[in-house]
Design a protein around this motif. Structure first.
Motif, PDB file in Angstrom:
ATOM      1  N   GLY A 682       0.814  -1.214   0.000  1.00 15.81           N
ATOM      2  CA  GLY A 682       0.000   0.000   0.000  1.00 15.81           C
ATOM      3  C   GLY A 682       0.845   1.261   0.000  1.00 15.81           C
ATOM      4  O   GLY A 682       0.533   2.233  -0.700  1.00 15.81           O
ATOM      5  N   GLN A 685       2.105   2.057  -3.474  1.00 12.46           N
ATOM      6  CA  GLN A 685       1.129   2.652  -4.381  1.00 12.46           C
ATOM      7  C   GLN A 685       0.768   4.085  -3.993  1.00 12.46           C
ATOM      8  O   GLN A 685       0.552   4.939  -4.860  1.00 12.46           O
ATOM      9  N   GLY A 686       0.726   4.365  -2.704  1.00 10.22           N
ATOM     10  CA  GLY A 686       0.452   5.734  -2.285  1.00 10.22           C
ATOM     11  C   GLY A 686       1.590   6.675  -2.618  1.00 10.22           C
ATOM     12  O   GLY A 686       1.371   7.814  -3.067  1.00 10.22           O
ATOM     13  N   GLU A 743      -5.869  -1.589   2.229  1.00  6.75           N
ATOM     14  CA  GLU A 743      -5.793  -0.277   1.585  1.00  6.75           C
ATOM     15  C   GLU A 743      -5.168   0.797   2.469  1.00  6.75           C
ATOM     16  O   GLU A 743      -4.947   1.925   2.018  1.00  6.75           O
ATOM     17  N   THR A 746      -1.988   2.788   1.238  1.00  5.83           N
ATOM     18  CA  THR A 746      -2.263   3.690   0.115  1.00  5.83           C
ATOM     19  C   THR A 746      -3.014   4.921   0.577  1.00  5.83           C
ATOM     20  O   THR A 746      -2.739   6.044   0.126  1.00  5.83           O
TER      21      THR A 746
END
Length: 789
Positions: A682, A685-686, A743, A746
């Motif tokens: 996560g 991706q963040g 999640e 992210t």
């Protein structure tokens, strides 16, 4: 003392059962699947963002060697419905038809216009060049604000507007009155750039027909086999009981495979027409055009506060890019975020409005976090701006406004009930690990020296709503389906255990974690548990995997089903031991009579007795198998604090992450190793949104970042070492006390990183750098030059 505390599987860092097959290449990706007489599909896609389709001629393609068939949109239109949107967020939402294969008009670059079927994929791909298409160009619609003007060209002319919907939410006191009383009012605009999902496995679909009975098996790299089955039945008219959907090994999704794609419907339609197995697998560049995109919105955010830092009100206006069509949950993604803009903070008033806008770009839909990263970014960024305006440390400002641990359960102003949390503990731990005070002192000294390489510190204190589940809440949001989840436990005669789950993993480690949950409750060895998933025939009930719901809803359903097995086994054990059920203890996988520990029966022995059924209580069925369908009453709410230190070279604009610390609270942890992996993924991706990734279009609607050479997906060398830790505040909404983790990284990381970049440059007068914060954009912000994008 519970069974789980005796066994101790939950909480152990077990190596993943899934990994042996992955590491030795014994996986079964959809593209690996072969069938006798299989044909291959290739899809011709529009090179234009918006045009009328005047003519499509496939006759020349049919003449080429190896080509078996070719179809236009008109050819396949009969018996083929529109692709579904399951989330009509308002009663008057504009919902245009979405044919799997365009018929009269294309509305984004990559819109499919013809399909060629050949004996191998290379012949099919080559034959696309022989398909002739005549287009009449139409104006592209790209700017969200311009698209709403009265004289704007229309994406769907028959609808008379590019406005998809307006969705408001108002809570607390009247915002205008609160704003009038406030001592400080700040307004900022943030842009959430489009992101293109990049799962390791491209999308793929194989359809095998059984013509004699009218049955079809659809293998798809999907997150949602159960939902896909229902939707394909609706689109194609094939009865649901004649469809079997299998999600084999699926190599990542991040929301991009939470979808019912046109290619799945096309493959099913072609297999039905030809009576032959067919396969389609996307190329990477094809996927960049045809797989739905994420994010894509303009956020106008206003915050009202007192001079002492007390928040009074928040107002959010969104323009959300729907793209050309509404896909499965496209309009609902920004609405999920609506409940998260107030985040962990207390305030008197909250006003939100989202306007969905059609454009001639690839449709948007769920991408890791789905609305909640966007909300967290906006509130955390404007909290930093408020801190700067007040001359206050950004951590101190947050402390003055967050919900304190003794106030839980807490009804947020957005209408959610946060069941548990301890923001103070997570933040204190993160600050200590980060060395916050020392870094602030270093920053002060470097600013005084006028260093060209400046130090910035970013803060993100977040919560999110996980476990997308309560069906009544989804009803109130006009979502077309429920949020329940199913699980069943089969105790085999030999004492082994099969767990059947309705969730469908694509990298999360369900097989390992579900084995730990079942082993704890049943008292059997971890190695004796097998998990069955991803096949609508083997696991007929389920609502699949998305929204960090698998453990919170699916794992909890496994727990409940296992408890039912123990309860059924108790009746047989009591009969065999000639004791009352009330006098039995169950520990370590065995029933024993209180005060007579030598009188005992293991649950495996009970399973065999049920199988033979030679000596069961009167009227009892010869099985201890059980199932459970769980529909939780509330979401779950992970939270945490993420801190990022960056060094920004003011001469080149280059940003380097110097350190990153996060402390997350995901409730009770089933497998720490898997949690760590989810957090790391996560974060990657963040951070990618903050610094690297962006879908870029030209003025004609052509995707310029359409390959991995143009779209920067960071690798391990582009990312820092992470320092991660946890606090543990068990959830009250499920028996496991878990909150979800898929999640979190992210959601929290993007504002921490961008906030750090802005913090480094704030002494130079910079208050924003558009994402991604590339060296060019940072340099332009320093020099006061407008970003050309």
């Amino acid at each position: 003392m519970t069974e789980s505390s005796v066994r101790g599987e939950v909480g152990r860092a077990r190596l993943r059962k899934e990994d042996a097959r992955l590491l030795t290449g014994q996986t079964n990706w959809t593209d690996n699947i072969q069938a006798a007489g299989m044909l291959h599909l290739a899809i011709l896609r529009s090179p234009m963002a918006h045009a009328r389709v005047e003519r499509v001629d496939v006759s020349h393609a049919l003449e080429l060697p190896g080509v078996v068939a070719a179809f236009t949109g008109s050819d396949l239109a009969e018996g083929m419905g529109s692709l579904p949107c399951a989330w009509p967020v308002t009663e008057d939402m504009v919902h245009p038809d979405h044919p799997p294969l365009a018929v009269d008009e294309v509305r984004h670059a990559g819109d499919p216009v013809a399909v060629v079927v050949a004996r191998d994929r290379y012949a099919a791909a080559d034959a696309l060049e022989a398909v002739e298409v005549e287009y009449e160009p139409l104006p592209a619609v790209l700017d969200l604000e311009a698209a709403l003007a009265e004289d704007a060209p229309l994406v769907h002319a028959d609808k008379g507007t590019n406005r998809c919907y307006d969705w408001p939410l108002r809570a607390g006191e009247d915002y205008a009155a609160v704003r009038e009383r406030a001592e400080v009012v700040l307004r900022r605009r943030y842009h959430q750039q489009r992101l293109i999902p990049n799962a390791m496995e491209p999308r793929s679909v194989v359809v095998t027909p059984l013509s004699a009975s009218g049955e079809y098996t659809v293998y798809s790299a999907t997150q949602i086999p159960h939902i896909l089955r229902v939707m394909l039945a609706m689109v194609t008219g094939i009865p649901e009981h004649k469809l079997r959907v299998v999600a084999p090994d699926v190599g990542g999704g991040f929301g991009s495979k939470l979808q019912v794609y046109g290619e799945e419907a096309i493959a099913l339609a072609v297999a039905r027409r030809l009576g032959r197995p067919v396969k389609w697998t996307e190329s990477r560049s094809e996927g960049y055009l045809a797989t739905h995109h994420g994010r894509g919105m303009i956020q106008d955010v206003e915050i009202a506060a007192d001079r002492d830092g007390r928040l009074r009100g928040l107002k959010v206006d969104l323009l959300a890019d729907m793209g050309a069509y509404l896909m499965l949950v496209t309009p609902g993604v920004p609405i999920l975020g609506a409940f998260m803009y107030p985040a962990i903070y207390k305030m008197d008033s909250y006003e939100f409005r989202c306007t969905g806008v059609f454009t001639t770009r690839t449709p948007t839909d769920a991408y890791r976090g789905a609305g909640r990263p966007e909300a967290t970014y906006a509130i955390e960024r404007i909290m930093d701006e408020l801190a700067a305006e007040l001359g206050m440390d950004p951590v101190e400002l947050r402390r003055r406004n967050w919900i304190r641990h003794e106030e839980f359960p807490y009804d947020s102003i957005a209408g959610l009930t946060y069941d548990s949390g301890n923001y103070e503990a997570a933040t204190d731990k993160a600050l200590a690990l980060f060395g916050y005070d020392e870094l602030r002192e270093e920053q002060r000294k470097r600013d005084e020296r006028g260093d060209t390489v400046r130090l910035g510190i970013g803060v993100s204190t977040y919560t999110e709503m996980c476990g997308l589940a309560p069906s009544r809440v989804l009803r109130d949001l006009r979502y077309a389906a429920g949020g329940w989840e199913a699980a069943s436990i089969r105790m085999l005669p030999t004492g082994k255990v099969e767990v059947v789950t309705g969730t469908s993993p694509h990298g999360q480690g369900h097989v390992t974690s579900w084995s730990q949950i079942a082993a704890d409750v049943l008292g059997v060895p971890f190695e004796d548990v097998e998990v069955v998933h991803g096949d609508t025939r083997a696991a007929p009930q389920g609502m699949d995997t998305y929204g960090s719901r698998s453990l919170v809803v699916g794992g909890a359903a496994v727990h409940h089903a296992a408890r039912k097995v123990v309860d059924k086994a108790r009746k047989i054990a009591a009969h065999l031991l000639e004791a009352s059920e009330r006098d039995l203890e169950f520990t370590g996988g065995a029933f024993s009579v209180k005060g007579s520990p030598e009188a005992r029966k293991t649950i495996q022995e009970v399973a065999f007795e049920a199988f033979t059924s030679h000596d069961l209580p009167d009227g009892m069925e010869p099985t201890i198998n059980a199932e459970h369908v769980l529909d939780p009453e509330n979401f779950s709410y992970p939270h945490g604090t993420h801190l990022c230190a960056v060094e920004v070279d003011t001469e080149t604009g280059m940003t380097r992450i110097r350190s990153y610390v996060c402390v997350d609270d995901v409730g009770r942890v089933v497998n720490p190793m898997i949690v760590e992996g989810q957090v790391h993924g996560g974060l990657a991706q963040g951070i990618a949104q903050a610094l690297y990734e962006e879908a870029v279009y030209d003025d004609d609607g052509n995707l310029l970042s359409g390959t991995m050479a143009d779209y920067l997906v960071p690798s391990a060398v582009d990312l820092p070492d992470f320092v991660t830790d946890r606090t543990e505040t068990p959830a009250e909404s499920n028996p496991l006390g878990v909150k979800g983790v898929g999640e979190a990284g992210t959601i929290a990381s993007t504002p921490a990183v961008v906030g750090a970049v802005v913090d480094a440059l704030r002494p130079l007068g910079v208050t924003d750098v558009p994402m991604p914060c590339t060296p060019e954009r940072v340099w332009r912000a320093i020099h006061g030059e407008e970003d050309p994008a």
